[in-house]
Design a protein around this motif. Structure first.
Motif, PDB file in Angstrom:
ATOM      1  N   LYS A   8       2.116  -6.230   1.313  1.00  0.00           N
ATOM      2  CA  LYS A   8       0.882  -6.693   0.675  1.00  0.00           C
ATOM      3  C   LYS A   8       1.156  -6.918  -0.801  1.00  0.00           C
ATOM      4  O   LYS A   8       1.604  -6.011  -1.500  1.00  0.00           O
ATOM      5  CB  LYS A   8      -0.231  -5.669   0.868  1.00  0.00           C
ATOM      6  N   GLN A  44       1.638 -19.862  -0.667  1.00  0.00           N
ATOM      7  CA  GLN A  44       2.204 -20.317   0.601  1.00  0.00           C
ATOM      8  C   GLN A  44       3.586 -19.715   0.834  1.00  0.00           C
ATOM      9  O   GLN A  44       3.922 -19.332   1.952  1.00  0.00           O
ATOM     10  CB  GLN A  44       2.266 -21.847   0.652  1.00  0.00           C
ATOM     11  N   ALA A  47       3.103 -16.266   2.106  1.00  0.00           N
ATOM     12  CA  ALA A  47       2.659 -16.313   3.512  1.00  0.00           C
ATOM     13  C   ALA A  47       3.826 -16.669   4.427  1.00  0.00           C
ATOM     14  O   ALA A  47       3.977 -16.099   5.507  1.00  0.00           O
ATOM     15  CB  ALA A  47       1.516 -17.319   3.672  1.00  0.00           C
ATOM     16  N   ASP A  48       4.682 -17.599   3.985  1.00  0.00           N
ATOM     17  CA  ASP A  48       5.845 -18.001   4.777  1.00  0.00           C
ATOM     18  C   ASP A  48       6.812 -16.837   4.998  1.00  0.00           C
ATOM     19  O   ASP A  48       7.551 -16.823   5.978  1.00  0.00           O
ATOM     20  CB  ASP A  48       6.586 -19.161   4.098  1.00  0.00           C
ATOM     21  N   TRP A  51       4.125 -12.117   4.371  1.00  0.00           N
ATOM     22  CA  TRP A  51       3.418 -11.149   3.548  1.00  0.00           C
ATOM     23  C   TRP A  51       1.935 -11.464   3.514  1.00  0.00           C
ATOM     24  O   TRP A  51       1.525 -12.629   3.599  1.00  0.00           O
ATOM     25  CB  TRP A  51       3.936 -11.151   2.118  1.00  0.00           C
ATOM     26  N   HIS A  52       1.111 -10.440   3.330  1.00  0.00           N
ATOM     27  CA  HIS A  52      -0.320 -10.616   3.078  1.00  0.00           C
ATOM     28  C   HIS A  52      -0.451 -10.732   1.559  1.00  0.00           C
ATOM     29  O   HIS A  52      -0.118  -9.797   0.832  1.00  0.00           O
ATOM     30  CB  HIS A  52      -1.110  -9.410   3.597  1.00  0.00           C
ATOM     31  N   ASP A  54      -2.869 -11.735  -1.798  1.00  0.00           N
ATOM     32  CA  ASP A  54      -4.184 -11.990  -2.378  1.00  0.00           C
ATOM     33  C   ASP A  54      -3.993 -12.534  -3.782  1.00  0.00           C
ATOM     34  O   ASP A  54      -2.958 -12.307  -4.423  1.00  0.00           O
ATOM     35  CB  ASP A  54      -5.009 -10.700  -2.447  1.00  0.00           C
TER      36      ASP A  54
END
Length: 132
Positions: A8, A44, A47-48, A51-52, A54
């Protein structure tokens, strides 16, 4: 094979619309649209990697610390990346210090990483995350 829990990551940056683009400490040619595009790339890329991630965009004033502390209270982050737009301009030193101390207080177990621009946010986080 045991699956590890997704890392995260919180990416902290200055709201692009509040950046003083006339500041000579900033790279020439930056504008709010380019920063938003770079943020999208960085998010992005995280995310790739599975991982989460924010995003916490703050204003360059006293409200920044409160906004960051509210976000940090929502999730236990493995890493907090503070963007170069907060770190690089000398006039942002106090804001940078406030945000560092907010992370230190509210997320003492999170690594702190620093990027140079939004597109290298995932690489900044990866330096500090132990990824299986």
């Amino acid at each position: 094979m045991k699956q590890s829990q997704a890392k995260k990551v919180l990416f902290v940056g200055q709201q692009p619309e509040t950046v003083d683009f006339s500041d000579p400490a900033l790279p020439p040619g930056f504008d709010a649209a380019k920063i938003h595009a770079g943020i999208a790339v960085g998010m992005q890329q995280m995310a790739d990697r599975g991982w989460h991630a924010d995003l916490c965009l703050v204003r360059p004033d006293e409200s920044a610390t409160e906004a960051l502390e509210r976000q940090l209270a929502t999730t236990s982050y493995d890493c907090v990346v503070i963007g170069g737009g907060i770190r690089i301009p000398p006039k942002s030193l106090l804001l940078f210090e406030r945000l560092l101390n907010a992370v230190h207080r509210a997320a003492p177990n999170a690594a702190i990483a620093l990027n140079t621009s939004p597109p290298d946010t995932a690489d900044a986080a990866a330096r500090w995350l132990k990824v299986d």
